[in-house]
Design an enzyme around this catalytic site. Structure first.
Site, PDB file in Angstrom:
ATOM      1  N   ASP A  27     -22.845 -18.401  31.587  1.00  0.00           N
ATOM      2  CA  ASP A  27     -23.486 -19.711  31.587  1.00  0.00           C
ATOM      3  C   ASP A  27     -22.387 -20.724  31.930  1.00  0.00           C
ATOM      4  O   ASP A  27     -21.190 -20.408  31.801  1.00  0.00           O
ATOM      5  CB  ASP A  27     -24.083 -20.000  30.202  1.00  0.00           C
ATOM      6  N   ASP A  29     -22.543 -24.936  31.710  1.00  0.00           N
ATOM      7  CA  ASP A  29     -22.411 -26.105  30.815  1.00  0.00           C
ATOM      8  C   ASP A  29     -22.157 -25.633  29.384  1.00  0.00           C
ATOM      9  O   ASP A  29     -22.923 -24.838  28.839  1.00  0.00           O
ATOM     10  CB  ASP A  29     -23.707 -26.934  30.821  1.00  0.00           C
ATOM     11  N   ASP A 245     -23.242 -20.328  25.430  1.00  0.00           N
ATOM     12  CA  ASP A 245     -23.020 -21.184  24.253  1.00  0.00           C
ATOM     13  C   ASP A 245     -24.309 -21.428  23.477  1.00  0.00           C
ATOM     14  O   ASP A 245     -24.275 -22.099  22.449  1.00  0.00           O
ATOM     15  CB  ASP A 245     -22.412 -22.530  24.667  1.00  0.00           C
TER      16      ASP A 245
END
Lengths: 306, 306
Positions: A27, A29, A245
């Site tokens: 991922d 961001d 995250d």
């Protein structure tokens, strides 16, 4: 390798983990950067993984960039990537409409330039881009002229989202044959310094509430981004890890797809969040491993290189 | 009077029912009119109820009109009403902020002219009315300048609802001391000919999704509109009925407030909806009585007058 869920990756465990991995799905961001601020050490890690022969792909729910725009940003921030390594929801939504739904007709698009460009690249005509001014009153809004060729409504990030666009989406979605696609349902987009702006999920909920229908979601936690990597590039699930995250998107998707999962604590979810899912038995949202930052894997990578 | 739930009001039952009622609370959209199209016979019924000494009040979730605007519309369509008979969410939201929350500070308003005027009439300063153009990019949106005096976000119907307003609402609502009020959560506003436009509920869900908070809702099914009638005008709950077209707002509110309920089938909910709540045991959404149209009460009213 045997390991209990939610173990911190460090020392010997990190080295064994890296040796067991061929393909790393990142991922972006909250993992590699926040806004335009790189997570320190992340570019070195990604470069090092590649140098040691591992393949790296980027799976992002963010629909505001095309594959090419993402490759540009990755390059600018020191990661280096080909557009073909990037599986974002702008690209994958266009791919879904063309190859899976085999859409015959136009899209009514709530979305920005990147979605528009990826739809064009896939040969999918669309209407709705850009601002739509408020005109007339309630009667006019209820009788907005519809494009008779529209067969799908797509909702992605759109800074021009408005009541008029919501109204237009409702008029199309009252026809139950009209597809209803959302790029993703993230509630916020995290930026530098703990700031955040509303995410696409807010727009999707507004349209779903009006339409009395649920959108089909392209992004994580659904598996379509992963399916695209598998189809275009191939991978061995047993030697693949998803690094993210967010427990409810990245980790959930990894669990669904039967690959290992690594939570990094530089973004949205906390270790407490993970432990509380573990205690409540919601194991699909508990990562196999966690690190404070992806940079924590640098020493293991360096020692493996020697 | 003894009656099983969900009985059709007609003949002798209607006459006994009307004799047992002093105060009639009417929802408006879908009950007395649809858009600007009057339900045939509704003005005659309301006029007749008044002539026979019953008190009539209007309880509407619609926030697009002030009390005065509603009285104008009621007059124009042949009902005749004083502004003081109207308990709409624009007026009641202002009343809640002034008298219950005792707001010290400004409102950030997502809403139209009527809400703005009712806030002004209650002496509550507010910002945010009207269109807000898109300026800058993500970084600027995350750092929008906030009015330091804002202590509440109010979400009502707003045809200028936009991503920028959603973003501004999020910035205020990240402060957990900032009140979060919604006028109502109706998902659609029904208009003439079966048409509909998105309701305030769509905007509320978008803001709730961004803020990770639930709004406090002024409108039905919550009891605040009813509480305002009780406080300003007084009534005997045992001799009061709520007449509405929605089970999840009008009938639910009547049940919560311990008054009798009458469903009219000229609007949103169907008799099948009511029967299915009855079968599943969700009795708070089952009306005591139903009619095809409020005009069905005209014969009983006429015979009582003789």
């Amino acid at each position: 390798m045997a390991a209990s869920k939610c173990s911190r990756l460090s020392g010997e465990l990190s080295r064994r983990f890296l040796a067991s991995v061929d393909t790393v799905l990142f991922d972006c961001d909250g993992v590699l950067w926040r806004g335009d601020e790189v997570v320190p050490g992340a570019p070195e890690l990604v470069t090092g993984l590649r140098r040691s022969g591992k393949r790296v792909f980027y799976l992002t729910n963010n629909s505001t960039k095309t594959r090419a725009m993402y490759a540009d940003k990755l390059g600018r921030l020191g990661f280096g990537a080909d557009p073909g390594d990037v599986f974002g929801t702008a690209y994958c939504t266009a791919r879904y409409l063309r190859d899976v739904a085999r859409l015959q007709g136009k899209v009514y698009l709530i979305g920005g330039t990147a979605l528009s460009q990826e739809l064009e690249a896939a040969g999918i005509p669309h209407v709705g881009s850009g601002p739509e001014p408020v005109t007339g009153g309630m009667k006019e809004w209820a009788a907005l002229e519809k494009d008779p060729d529209v067969r799908a409504v797509v909702v992605g990030f759109d800074e021009h989202f408005s009541y008029m666009k919501l109204t237009r989406a409702l008029q199309y979605l009252r026809d139950s044959d009209c597809l209803f696609i959302a790029t993703n349902t993230d509630t916020r987009l995290p930026l530098e310094g703990g700031r955040a702006i509303p995410g696409t999920g807010c727009l999707v909920r507004a349209v779903e509430t009006a339409a009395h229908r649920k959108a089909q979601v392209i992004g994580k936690p659904n598996s379509f981004l992963y399916d695209c990597v598998v189809k275009e590039c191939g991978l061995d699930p047993a030697r693949t890890v998803m690094v993210g995250d967010r427990l409810d998107t990245d980790i959930q998707m990894g669990s669904t797809c039967g690959i290992r999962t690594l939570l990094t604590l530089t973004g949205f979810s906390s270790l407490e969040d993970a432990k509380s899912y573990q205690e409540s038995g919601t194991l699909s949202m508990v990562p196999d491993f966690y690190v404070d930052s992806v940079a924590d894997l640098l020493p293991a990578l360096a020692s493996a290189d020697q």
